[in-house]
Design an enzyme around this catalytic site. Structure first.
Site, PDB file in Angstrom:
ATOM      1  N   ARG A 133       6.216  10.310  15.749  1.00 15.51           N
ATOM      2  CA  ARG A 133       7.328  10.903  15.010  1.00 15.51           C
ATOM      3  C   ARG A 133       6.792  11.771  13.873  1.00 15.51           C
ATOM      4  O   ARG A 133       5.981  11.317  13.060  1.00 15.51           O
ATOM      5  CB  ARG A 133       8.243   9.809  14.436  1.00 15.51           C
ATOM      6  CG  ARG A 133       9.423  10.388  13.675  1.00 15.51           C
ATOM      7  CD  ARG A 133      10.369   9.330  13.134  1.00 15.51           C
ATOM      8  NE  ARG A 133      11.390   9.993  12.326  1.00 15.51           N
ATOM      9  CZ  ARG A 133      11.730   9.655  11.090  1.00 15.51           C
ATOM     10  NH1 ARG A 133      11.159   8.621  10.500  1.00 15.51           N
ATOM     11  NH2 ARG A 133      12.652  10.342  10.437  1.00 15.51           N
ATOM     12  N   GLU A 178      17.542  10.230   6.811  1.00 13.08           N
ATOM     13  CA  GLU A 178      18.097   9.451   5.703  1.00 13.08           C
ATOM     14  C   GLU A 178      18.977  10.238   4.728  1.00 13.08           C
ATOM     15  O   GLU A 178      18.666  10.366   3.536  1.00 13.08           O
ATOM     16  CB  GLU A 178      16.958   8.808   4.899  1.00 13.08           C
ATOM     17  CG  GLU A 178      16.084   7.871   5.707  1.00 13.08           C
ATOM     18  CD  GLU A 178      14.949   7.278   4.882  1.00 13.08           C
ATOM     19  OE1 GLU A 178      14.449   6.208   5.243  1.00 13.08           O
ATOM     20  OE2 GLU A 178      14.566   7.888   3.850  1.00 13.08           O
ATOM     21  N   TYR A 216      13.076  -1.587   5.848  1.00 15.18           N
ATOM     22  CA  TYR A 216      11.902  -2.121   5.174  1.00 15.18           C
ATOM     23  C   TYR A 216      12.142  -3.491   4.546  1.00 15.18           C
ATOM     24  O   TYR A 216      11.216  -4.286   4.454  1.00 15.18           O
ATOM     25  CB  TYR A 216      11.449  -1.160   4.062  1.00 15.18           C
ATOM     26  CG  TYR A 216      10.863   0.138   4.562  1.00 15.18           C
ATOM     27  CD1 TYR A 216       9.497   0.268   4.771  1.00 15.18           C
ATOM     28  CD2 TYR A 216      11.664   1.248   4.820  1.00 15.18           C
ATOM     29  CE1 TYR A 216       8.939   1.452   5.215  1.00 15.18           C
ATOM     30  CE2 TYR A 216      11.127   2.439   5.265  1.00 15.18           C
ATOM     31  CZ  TYR A 216       9.758   2.538   5.469  1.00 15.18           C
ATOM     32  OH  TYR A 216       9.216   3.725   5.922  1.00 15.18           O
ATOM     33  N   GLU A 225      11.297   3.933  11.263  1.00 11.32           N
ATOM     34  CA  GLU A 225      10.322   3.635  10.203  1.00 11.32           C
ATOM     35  C   GLU A 225      10.373   2.150   9.886  1.00 11.32           C
ATOM     36  O   GLU A 225      11.458   1.568   9.771  1.00 11.32           O
ATOM     37  CB  GLU A 225      10.598   4.403   8.904  1.00 11.32           C
ATOM     38  CG  GLU A 225      10.252   5.873   8.918  1.00 11.32           C
ATOM     39  CD  GLU A 225      10.523   6.538   7.566  1.00 11.32           C
ATOM     40  OE1 GLU A 225      10.487   5.832   6.534  1.00 11.32           O
ATOM     41  OE2 GLU A 225      10.789   7.746   7.561  1.00 11.32           O
TER      42      GLU A 225
END
Length: 546
Positions: free
Chosen positions: A112, A203, A345, A417
């Site tokens: 990516r 995002e 995350y 991610e």
């Protein structure tokens, strides 16, 4: 055995006992007891690493590239930690062949990366396409494909031509929609014959948060209590910015489906970032705060793309300020993604601010009348990392994927991610011997595998990041990479986690073995644990002493 040796050995075993005890009693500090394996995921699953243009490329004025908003912002003293910038970044502009080789050596089947808007269209629609930029990305795409790696391309990842900011305020203006449409069309025409996985924008919710609520990213707009900027309205501007970004996405997808998708055979989505949330208190109002926190972050972006309007949780509390979609806009917005790109995350606690007093802006609409924190009764929700409000909570991966899957009718998901940054105080030798990053990946991938077994249609996972890079306002201090990058020589050095990831992809992962190697090979290791019973700050014992 001499008495002093006996005392020393006994003391060290006592310290080890305390470490084990504190770890077991520390709420939320999870370590997977079993190794996750590649075979737990579907055969056609995409595994890759991720980077973005400004964070790795460098070459900031080479071969016709124009100035981006980040080029300008990072050159203003005080905006970035240590006054660092991305002028050179990781020099991927010159070393992209080496980076593709590194990715291949890991065994990934996808990569990516993102387009530098100012490298393709230096002046937006006020200038011409830059052939040098097209040539650069063609080289990357072709080289990846030669290595059997699928390009997973993000069109816009935070950086944009400064001229668009200067002329009309960039994403604060609806004019930006047409500029983005031109960028997207240029990419579809130039790269779409080979790129089969597209994400339009990275995002939008985090871009609005960091640029227009906190004022930490360009153009640095904010207002109290979130920040003290010279300009901005943190209650209104983020709503306008995200609305324009979503409409730009919708127009780009409409164009792709009408003119390119049938011939090129690709799929297209958008990337959203979302924490998972858990109630701070065992009360119904905090459980409702969890629902609002999820709706005011991920739902803010995804609901319009799936259902055609903002979440009802937002409409309930915001009537006049929250923009509305026209009937024509709703028609092309609804169903405007083939898949969801999910960046995840960490997990936080959520506290209701409608019936309870709150601080730090939790009582504002833009926060969903919710206060979020990583601490409850003096105990952290998970092991702290080198990024504020990022804690190691593997169960959150399973929960957020389950939530997204259920809310959006089991739409395909790519985890675009997920990664770990060590505490900034961690000693330099441990940056390469990064056993905590291995534990992180082992735990989060195991949680992802559980979500898939429960029925979530997850089709890919991208580790952030291939290599240490320019981490926005944090400069180069935050290190998420599987590879260490020497800032003077630009040499890439694999960390222990790179070896672990390679073994995992080859289905021979052994995280427990690597943890043993860490104990046997790393002298003077720093191990920090927090417990409601005892805190061990630093252990300076050599493994051979123990």
């Amino acid at each position: 055995m001499p008495v002093n040796v006996i005392i020393h050995v006994s003391l060290m075993f006592f310290v080890v006992y305390l470490l084990v005890s504190s770890t077991s009693n520390a709420e939320g500090f999870e370590i997977e007891s079993q190794d996750v394996r590649r075979s737990e995921f579907p055969d056609n699953f995409l595994f890759g690493t991720a980077v973005s243009s400004y964070q790795v490329e460098g070459g900031y004025l080479e071969d016709g590239k124009g100035l981006s908003n980040w080029d300008v912002f990072t050159h203003i003293p005080g905006n970035i930690k240590n006054n660092e910038n991305g002028d050179d970044a990781d020099d991927d502009y010159h070393l992209f062949l080496e980076d593709a080789e590194i990715a291949q050596s890991l065994g990934v089947n996808a990569y990516r990366f993102s387009i530098s808007w100012a490298r393709i269209l230096p002046r937006g629609r006020f200038g011409e396409v830059n052939p040098g930029g097209i040539k650069f990305y063609n080289k990357i795409i072709d080289n990846l494909l030669l290595r059997g790696i699928e390009p997973f391309l993000t069109i816009h990842h935070f950086d944009l031509p400064q001229e668009l900011e200067d002329k009309y305020g960039a994403w604060l203006s609806p004019l930006m929609q047409d500029d983005f449409l031109l960028l997207a069309e240029t990419c579809f025409k130039s790269f779409g014959d080979r790129v089969k996985y597209w994400t339009t924008i990275n995002e939008p919710n985090i871009f609005a948060e960091m640029s227009y609520v906190r004022g930490l990213y360009p153009p640095a707009h904010c207002s109290p209590p979130f920040g003290n900027c010279s300009v901005g309205n943190a209650d209104i501007e983020p709503l306008i910015v995200v609305h324009n970004m979503l409409l730009a996405h919708g127009k780009a997808v409409k164009l792709y489906r009408e003119r390119f998708q049938s011939k090129q055979g690709g799929s297209i989505g958008l990337v959203v970032q979302s924490h998972m949330y858990e109630p701070l208190r065992d009360v119904e109002s905090d459980r409702q705060a969890v629902n609002r926190a999820l709706a005011f972050t991920g739902g803010w972006v995804l609901d319009p793309l799936v259902f055609g309007d903002y979440p009802p949780e937002m409409r309930q509390y915001h009537r006049s300020e929250l923009p509305r979609f026209s009937s024509e806009e709703t028609e092309y917005m609804k169903g405007s993604i083939d898949f969801i790109g999910l960046n995840h995350y960490s997990t936080l606690y959520a506290k209701d601010c409608i019936r309870s007093p709150c601080v730090f802006g939790g009582d504002h609409f833009i926060r969903g009348f919710t206060f979020t924190t990583g601490e409850r009764d003096g105990t952290l929700i998970g092991e702290p990392t080198g990024v504020e409000r990022f804690y190691v909570v593997p169960r959150g991966m399973e929960k957020i994927v389950d939530h997204v899957s259920k809310r959006y009718n089991n739409m395909p998901i790519y985890v675009t991610e997920n990664g770990y940054c060590p505490p900034l105080s961690e000693a330099a030798p441990n940056l390469l011997h990064d056993v905590n990053r291995i534990n992180f990946y082992n735990g989060y991938l195991a949680a992802l595998a559980r979500a898939i077994r429960k029925g979530a249609d997850v089709r890919g996972y991208f580790a952030w990041s291939l290599m240490d890079n320019f981490e926005w306002a944090g400069g180069y201090s935050s290190t998420f990479g599987l590879y260490y990058v020497d800032r003077l020589t630009m040499n890439r050095t694999p960390k222990l986690s790179a070896n672990w990831f390679q073994n995992f992809l080859a289905n021979r992962s052994s995280a427990r073995f690597n943890r043993q190697r860490f104990v046997n090979q790393t002298p003077k290791s720093r191990r920090v644990r927090k417990s409601k019973y005892i805190v061990i700050a630093i252990t300076n014992a050599n493994a051979t002493d123990v």
